[in-house]
Design a protein around this motif. Structure first.
Motif, PDB file in Angstrom:
ATOM      1  N   GLN A  65       0.882  -1.181   0.000  1.00  0.00           N
ATOM      2  CA  GLN A  65       0.000   0.000   0.000  1.00  0.00           C
ATOM      3  C   GLN A  65       0.909   1.217   0.000  1.00  0.00           C
ATOM      4  OE1 GLN A  65      -3.312  -0.274   2.784  1.00  0.00           O
ATOM      5  NE2 GLN A  65      -3.237   1.910   3.164  1.00  0.00           N
ATOM      6  N   PRO A  66       1.042   1.911  -1.138  1.00  0.00           N
ATOM      7  CA  PRO A  66       2.074   2.945  -1.256  1.00  0.00           C
ATOM      8  C   PRO A  66       1.965   4.081  -0.255  1.00  0.00           C
ATOM      9  CG  PRO A  66       1.162   2.384  -3.406  1.00  0.00           C
ATOM     10  CD  PRO A  66       0.292   1.716  -2.381  1.00  0.00           C
ATOM     11  N   HIS A 161      -8.320  -0.346   1.937  1.00  0.00           N
ATOM     12  CA  HIS A 161      -7.620  -0.242   0.654  1.00  0.00           C
ATOM     13  C   HIS A 161      -7.964  -1.430  -0.237  1.00  0.00           C
ATOM     14  CE1 HIS A 161      -4.500   1.216  -2.036  1.00  0.00           C
ATOM     15  NE2 HIS A 161      -4.009  -0.008  -2.100  1.00  0.00           N
ATOM     16  N   GLN A 162      -8.068  -2.610   0.351  1.00  0.00           N
ATOM     17  CA  GLN A 162      -8.459  -3.780  -0.429  1.00  0.00           C
ATOM     18  C   GLN A 162      -9.881  -3.632  -0.962  1.00  0.00           C
ATOM     19  OE1 GLN A 162      -7.753  -7.389   1.760  1.00  0.00           O
ATOM     20  NE2 GLN A 162      -5.576  -6.966   2.052  1.00  0.00           N
ATOM     21  N   ARG A 164     -11.353  -0.872  -1.700  1.00  0.00           N
ATOM     22  CA  ARG A 164     -11.324   0.113  -2.788  1.00  0.00           C
ATOM     23  C   ARG A 164     -11.036  -0.543  -4.130  1.00  0.00           C
ATOM     24  NH1 ARG A 164      -7.118   4.636  -1.787  1.00  0.00           N
ATOM     25  NH2 ARG A 164      -7.732   5.078  -3.924  1.00  0.00           N
ATOM     26  N   LEU A 165     -10.280  -1.637  -4.102  1.00  0.00           N
ATOM     27  CA  LEU A 165      -9.890  -2.325  -5.333  1.00  0.00           C
ATOM     28  C   LEU A 165     -10.644  -3.635  -5.504  1.00  0.00           C
ATOM     29  CD1 LEU A 165      -6.025  -1.726  -5.096  1.00  0.00           C
ATOM     30  CD2 LEU A 165      -7.727  -0.349  -6.291  1.00  0.00           C
ATOM     31  N   LYS A 166     -11.839  -3.712  -4.945  1.00  0.00           N
ATOM     32  CA  LYS A 166     -12.587  -4.968  -4.972  1.00  0.00           C
ATOM     33  C   LYS A 166     -12.970  -5.404  -6.381  1.00  0.00           C
ATOM     34  CE  LYS A 166     -16.987  -2.619  -3.909  1.00  0.00           C
ATOM     35  NZ  LYS A 166     -17.563  -2.748  -5.234  1.00  0.00           N
ATOM     36  N   ASP A 167     -12.925  -4.483  -7.343  1.00  0.00           N
ATOM     37  CA  ASP A 167     -13.222  -4.852  -8.726  1.00  0.00           C
ATOM     38  C   ASP A 167     -12.035  -5.503  -9.431  1.00  0.00           C
ATOM     39  OD1 ASP A 167     -15.817  -3.877  -8.515  1.00  0.00           O
ATOM     40  OD2 ASP A 167     -15.233  -1.851  -9.128  1.00  0.00           O
ATOM     41  N   GLN A 168     -10.897  -5.582  -8.726  1.00  0.00           N
ATOM     42  CA  GLN A 168      -9.706  -6.201  -9.306  1.00  0.00           C
ATOM     43  C   GLN A 168      -9.435  -7.534  -8.600  1.00  0.00           C
ATOM     44  OE1 GLN A 168      -6.296  -3.565  -9.487  1.00  0.00           O
ATOM     45  NE2 GLN A 168      -7.594  -1.758  -9.744  1.00  0.00           N
ATOM     46  N   PRO A 169      -9.647  -8.653  -9.260  1.00  0.00           N
ATOM     47  CA  PRO A 169      -9.375  -9.957  -8.630  1.00  0.00           C
ATOM     48  C   PRO A 169      -7.908 -10.131  -8.237  1.00  0.00           C
ATOM     49  CG  PRO A 169     -10.688 -10.218 -10.619  1.00  0.00           C
ATOM     50  CD  PRO A 169     -10.209  -8.806 -10.615  1.00  0.00           C
ATOM     51  N   GLN A 170      -7.021  -9.451  -8.966  1.00  0.00           N
ATOM     52  CA  GLN A 170      -5.598  -9.507  -8.670  1.00  0.00           C
ATOM     53  C   GLN A 170      -5.022  -8.099  -8.719  1.00  0.00           C
ATOM     54  OE1 GLN A 170      -4.329 -12.346 -11.726  1.00  0.00           O
ATOM     55  NE2 GLN A 170      -4.061 -13.883 -10.127  1.00  0.00           N
ATOM     56  N   ASN A 217      -6.557 -10.588  -4.651  1.00  0.00           N
ATOM     57  CA  ASN A 217      -7.248  -9.644  -3.780  1.00  0.00           C
ATOM     58  C   ASN A 217      -8.344 -10.390  -3.037  1.00  0.00           C
ATOM     59  OD1 ASN A 217      -8.609  -7.611  -2.516  1.00  0.00           O
ATOM     60  ND2 ASN A 217      -9.098  -6.447  -4.359  1.00  0.00           N
ATOM     61  N   PRO A 218      -8.218 -10.601  -1.725  1.00  0.00           N
ATOM     62  CA  PRO A 218      -9.233 -11.361  -0.983  1.00  0.00           C
ATOM     63  C   PRO A 218     -10.584 -10.660  -0.927  1.00  0.00           C
ATOM     64  CG  PRO A 218      -7.682 -10.351   0.531  1.00  0.00           C
ATOM     65  CD  PRO A 218      -7.131 -10.137  -0.845  1.00  0.00           C
TER      66      PRO A 218
END
Length: 238
Positions: A65-66, A161-162, A164-170, A217-218
Motif C-alpha cells: 500500500q504505497p 484499501h483492499q 477500494r480495489l474490490k473490482d480487481q481480482p488480482q 485480492n481477498p
C-alpha cells in the motif's frame, strides 16, 4: 537459510537514506538500514554496537500500500541556550503498508523473531515519531527463499484499501530486492549500515533490483449468479 517477514504499517512512516540537516526526506519504501536498526533495537542493542551480523542478512521489501506523501515543518530550541534552531522540513508516508523481509541463518532469524515479540527497545517505522499500528512480526519461513517469500505472502494492505480495489481480482505490487552478483544492471541505494553510532553514522552502497508481482485480492467482488425469475408464476393454476 530462512526468511523473516515483517508487516510495516502505521499512520506515518519515514525511511531516509540521504536526509541531511534541516531537510529530512523519505524513500518510497523502507530502507535496509531502517529495518535493521529496528531489529537491532528489538535485540536491545545500543547504537554503538557493531551491526555487521545484521548487515550480512539479505533484504527485500514489497509495497503493499504505497501511502500518501506528507510534508511537515518542525521547530525546536537549543536545550542549553534556549535559542531557536532552524525550522526543519520533514517528509513522511501516510497510511502506507509494506512487507519487509530478511534472509539468513535459521538460528539468527529465530532469535530476531523472538526479539520482535518482546523487544528490548520499542520499534518504530523509521523515526521515533512513527510507531507501528500493530506487531510487526508476520512469520518465519523455512520453505522459501527471499524472492519466493515476497511473491507468495498474502496481500497485507489495509481492509479499506483492499475494498477500494474490490473490482480487481488480482493486484500488481512492486518488490525491491537486494541484488546479488548474478544480477545485471541494478539501482543503488546508500543504506547498507556500517555504523549506527550517532557520533559517526556510516552507510555503504548496495544494489537493488525492482520487479512487479501479482497477488490475489481477498476482497475481490464475487460474480453475481443469474437467477431466472418469472413474476407470473404465482398466477398460474396447478
Amino acid at each position: 537459510m530462512s526468511v523473516l517477514l515483517l508487516r510495516l504499517a502505521g499512520p506515518l512512516q519515514s525511511w531516509g537514506s540521504a536526509a541531511r540537516f534541516a531537510r529530512r526526506t523519505t524513500e518510497a519504501a523502507p530502507t535496509k538500514s531502517g529495518v535493521l536498526g529496528m531489529l537491532a533495537a528489538a535485540l536491545g542493542r545500543p547504537r554503538t554496537a557493531d551491526p555487521s551480523d545484521l548487515a550480512a542478512l539479505r533484504f527485500g521489501v514489497r509495497v503493499d500500500q504505497p501511502g500518501t506523501p506528507l510534508r511537515d515543518f518542525q521547530t525546536a530550541h537549543d536545550p542549553d541556550t534556549g535559542g531557536a534552531l532552524p525550522v526543519s522540513e520533514r517528509f513522511y508516508l501516510a497510511d502506507a503498508v509494506f512487507v519487509a523481509a530478511v534472509e539468513g541463518p535459521h538460528d539468527q532469524l529465530t532469535t530476531l523473531h523472538q526479539a520482535l515479540r518482546r523487544p528490548g527497545f520499542l520499534p518504530y517505522l523509521g523515526r521515533r515519531s512513527c510507531p507501528p499500528a500493530q506487531p510487526v512480526d508476520l512469520r518465519l519461513r523455512d520453505d522459501a527463499d527471499l524472492e519466493t517469500a515476497l511473491r507468495t505472502q498474502p496481500w497485507q494492505a489495509s481492509d479499506w484499501h483492499q475494498w477500494r480495489l474490490k473490482d480487481q481480482p488480482q493486484v500488481d505490487l512492486e518488490v525491491l530486492l537486494e541484488a546479488t552478483g548474478k544480477d545485471g544492471r541494478v539501482n543503488t541505494l546508500r543504506d547498507q549500515p556500517l555504523s549506527f553510532d550517532p557520533a559517526h553514522r556510516r552507510y555503504a552502497l548496495r544494489g537493488v533490483r525492482s520487479f512487479p508481482v501479482t497477488v490475489p485480492n481477498p476482497r475481490a467482488a464475487q460474480p453475481t449468479k443469474h437467477i431466472e425469475h418469472d413474476p407470473t408464476t404465482v398466477l398460474r393454476s396447478e
